[in-house]
Design a protein around this motif. Structure first.
Motif, PDB file in Angstrom:
ATOM      1  N   MET A 267      65.107  33.265  -0.464  1.00 16.56           N
ATOM      2  CA  MET A 267      64.332  33.122   0.772  1.00 16.56           C
ATOM      3  C   MET A 267      65.357  33.905   1.848  1.00 16.56           C
ATOM      4  O   MET A 267      66.136  33.512   2.085  1.00 16.56           O
ATOM      5  N   ARG A 268      65.471  35.283   1.986  1.00 19.33           N
ATOM      6  CA  ARG A 268      65.566  35.537   3.106  1.00 19.33           C
ATOM      7  C   ARG A 268      65.704  35.922   4.456  1.00 19.33           C
ATOM      8  O   ARG A 268      64.231  36.419   4.418  1.00 19.33           O
ATOM      9  N   PHE A 269      66.541  35.869   5.464  1.00 21.52           N
ATOM     10  CA  PHE A 269      65.647  35.877   6.620  1.00 21.52           C
ATOM     11  C   PHE A 269      66.853  36.470   7.427  1.00 21.52           C
ATOM     12  O   PHE A 269      68.068  36.585   7.142  1.00 21.52           O
ATOM     13  N   MET A 270      67.215  37.653   8.384  1.00 22.35           N
ATOM     14  CA  MET A 270      67.044  38.218   9.336  1.00 22.35           C
ATOM     15  C   MET A 270      66.994  37.286  10.784  1.00 22.35           C
ATOM     16  O   MET A 270      66.440  37.062  11.207  1.00 22.35           O
ATOM     17  N   ILE A 271      68.465  36.960  11.163  1.00 21.52           N
ATOM     18  CA  ILE A 271      67.464  36.761  12.409  1.00 21.52           C
ATOM     19  C   ILE A 271      68.794  37.433  13.066  1.00 21.52           C
ATOM     20  O   ILE A 271      69.738  38.275  13.155  1.00 21.52           O
ATOM     21  N   ILE A 272      67.860  38.620  14.014  1.00 19.75           N
ATOM     22  CA  ILE A 272      67.956  39.580  15.227  1.00 19.75           C
ATOM     23  C   ILE A 272      68.503  39.079  16.436  1.00 19.75           C
ATOM     24  O   ILE A 272      67.428  38.489  16.991  1.00 19.75           O
TER      25      ILE A 272
ATOM     26  N   GLN B  74      61.496  37.255   7.882  1.00 14.54           N
ATOM     27  CA  GLN B  74      61.455  36.874   6.461  1.00 14.54           C
ATOM     28  C   GLN B  74      61.598  38.538   5.833  1.00 14.54           C
ATOM     29  O   GLN B  74      61.406  39.473   6.081  1.00 14.54           O
ATOM     30  N   LEU B  75      62.166  38.786   4.854  1.00 12.97           N
ATOM     31  CA  LEU B  75      62.639  39.946   4.054  1.00 12.97           C
ATOM     32  C   LEU B  75      61.872  40.073   3.189  1.00 12.97           C
ATOM     33  O   LEU B  75      61.594  39.020   2.421  1.00 12.97           O
ATOM     34  N   PHE B  76      61.461  41.087   2.634  1.00 12.83           N
ATOM     35  CA  PHE B  76      61.153  41.605   1.157  1.00 12.83           C
ATOM     36  C   PHE B  76      61.806  41.356   0.196  1.00 12.83           C
ATOM     37  O   PHE B  76      62.903  41.711   0.104  1.00 12.83           O
ATOM     38  N   GLU B  77      61.383  40.480  -0.534  1.00 14.99           N
ATOM     39  CA  GLU B  77      62.171  40.562  -1.970  1.00 14.99           C
ATOM     40  C   GLU B  77      61.032  41.780  -2.879  1.00 14.99           C
ATOM     41  O   GLU B  77      60.436  42.022  -3.000  1.00 14.99           O
ATOM     42  N   LEU B  78      62.169  41.842  -3.915  1.00 13.13           N
ATOM     43  CA  LEU B  78      61.495  42.676  -5.055  1.00 13.13           C
ATOM     44  C   LEU B  78      60.003  42.015  -5.520  1.00 13.13           C
ATOM     45  O   LEU B  78      59.439  43.174  -6.419  1.00 13.13           O
ATOM     46  N   GLU B  79      60.266  40.679  -6.203  1.00 10.21           N
ATOM     47  CA  GLU B  79      58.989  40.584  -7.174  1.00 10.21           C
ATOM     48  C   GLU B  79      57.871  39.787  -5.298  1.00 10.21           C
ATOM     49  O   GLU B  79      56.740  39.685  -6.234  1.00 10.21           O
ATOM     50  N   ASP B  80      57.979  40.744  -4.441  1.00 12.07           N
ATOM     51  CA  ASP B  80      56.622  40.748  -3.666  1.00 12.07           C
ATOM     52  C   ASP B  80      55.979  42.254  -3.723  1.00 12.07           C
ATOM     53  O   ASP B  80      55.289  42.236  -3.643  1.00 12.07           O
ATOM     54  N   PHE B  81      56.683  42.879  -4.650  1.00 15.32           N
ATOM     55  CA  PHE B  81      55.943  44.637  -4.892  1.00 15.32           C
ATOM     56  C   PHE B  81      55.645  44.286  -6.703  1.00 15.32           C
ATOM     57  O   PHE B  81      56.316  43.147  -7.464  1.00 15.32           O
ATOM     58  N   GLY B  82      54.410  44.624  -6.890  1.00 17.19           N
ATOM     59  CA  GLY B  82      54.354  45.130  -8.075  1.00 17.19           C
ATOM     60  C   GLY B  82      54.719  45.348  -8.947  1.00 17.19           C
ATOM     61  O   GLY B  82      55.795  46.186  -8.528  1.00 17.19           O
ATOM     62  N   PRO B  83      55.219  45.306 -10.392  1.00 13.10           N
ATOM     63  CA  PRO B  83      55.676  46.339 -11.223  1.00 13.10           C
ATOM     64  C   PRO B  83      56.139  47.470 -11.309  1.00 13.10           C
ATOM     65  O   PRO B  83      54.849  48.096 -11.110  1.00 13.10           O
ATOM     66  N   SER B  84      56.623  48.279 -11.110  1.00 17.46           N
ATOM     67  CA  SER B  84      56.872  49.593 -11.363  1.00 17.46           C
ATOM     68  C   SER B  84      58.360  50.246 -11.206  1.00 17.46           C
ATOM     69  O   SER B  84      59.066  50.086 -11.460  1.00 17.46           O
ATOM     70  N   GLU B  85      58.331  51.441 -11.453  1.00 17.29           N
ATOM     71  CA  GLU B  85      59.317  52.075 -12.097  1.00 17.29           C
ATOM     72  C   GLU B  85      60.732  52.685 -10.653  1.00 17.29           C
ATOM     73  O   GLU B  85      62.049  52.050 -10.422  1.00 17.29           O
TER      74      GLU B  85
ATOM     75  N   ILE C  26      69.984  46.156  -5.308  1.00 18.36           N
ATOM     76  CA  ILE C  26      69.224  45.645  -3.661  1.00 18.36           C
ATOM     77  C   ILE C  26      67.811  45.122  -3.828  1.00 18.36           C
ATOM     78  O   ILE C  26      66.779  44.928  -4.447  1.00 18.36           O
ATOM     79  N   GLY C  27      67.951  44.417  -2.731  1.00 23.10           N
ATOM     80  CA  GLY C  27      66.790  43.603  -2.595  1.00 23.10           C
ATOM     81  C   GLY C  27      66.294  42.004  -3.710  1.00 23.10           C
ATOM     82  O   GLY C  27      65.854  41.572  -3.992  1.00 23.10           O
ATOM     83  N   GLU C  28      67.597  41.870  -4.281  1.00 27.04           N
ATOM     84  CA  GLU C  28      68.082  40.682  -4.995  1.00 27.04           C
ATOM     85  C   GLU C  28      68.247  39.190  -5.152  1.00 27.04           C
ATOM     86  O   GLU C  28      69.267  39.802  -3.403  1.00 27.04           O
ATOM     87  N   LYS C  29      67.766  38.253  -5.137  1.00 21.03           N
ATOM     88  CA  LYS C  29      68.279  36.943  -4.505  1.00 21.03           C
ATOM     89  C   LYS C  29      69.826  36.829  -4.701  1.00 21.03           C
ATOM     90  O   LYS C  29      70.140  37.418  -5.835  1.00 21.03           O
ATOM     91  N   LYS C  30      70.879  36.290  -4.043  1.00 19.43           N
ATOM     92  CA  LYS C  30      72.086  35.927  -4.331  1.00 19.43           C
ATOM     93  C   LYS C  30      72.017  34.720  -5.628  1.00 19.43           C
ATOM     94  O   LYS C  30      71.501  33.616  -4.550  1.00 19.43           O
TER      95      LYS C  30
END
Length: 138
Positions: free
Chosen positions: A1-6, A113-124, A134-138
């Motif tokens: 899980m990625r988070f941005m502290i603003i 919390q940032l969105f992860e690509l897994e939060d979206f349905g599969p798409s092109e 972009i949007g990948e967990k490290k």
């Protein structure tokens, strides 16, 4: 899980007042702890909004609005990106974040919390982001 502290801007940060050495040292110590724990992804301070601009959209029309921006409470002075295992772990780290305000005045951080690509349905389109890394967990 990625988070941005603003780090929220203040009148001082918008005026370009640089933090004192004591605050810079506290921030360095905190970020070193994040790094040692393997959760630090990125961090930086931002220049005052007088050096920035906004793009306002109306349909396909774009308008450039030069800074400074008057609503300090809506501005960001800096950020830290972390990657942790849970919301609770992010909460633990952010409770330790040093007061970012100059001279210990009132300061505020916001955590999102940032969105992860897994939060979206599969798409092109999602796959295109994945191909860019972009949007990948490290």
């Amino acid at each position: 899980m990625r988070f941005m502290i603003i780090v929220k801007a203040t009148k001082d940060s918008e005026a370009g007042v640089m933090p004192e050495e004591k605050l810079i040292a506290a921030m360095a110590t905190f970020h070193e702890e994040l790094q040692k724990a393997g959760v630090l992804l990125d961090a930086s301070g931002l220049q005052p909004s007088k050096k920035g601009w906004r793009i306002k959209y109306s349909g396909t029309k774009r308008t450039v609005i030069d800074g400074p921006f008057t609503e300090t409470k809506e501005l960001i002075a800096g950020y830290t990106m972390i990657q942790v295992k849970s919301r609770e772990e992010a909460m633990e780290w952010t409770r330790r974040f040093p007061n970012p305000a100059v001279d210990g005045k009132e300061g505020e951080i916001e955590v999102r919390q940032l969105f992860e690509l897994e939060d979206f349905g599969p798409s092109e389109a999602v796959e295109r982001f994945r191909d860019m890394g972009i949007g990948e967990k490290k």
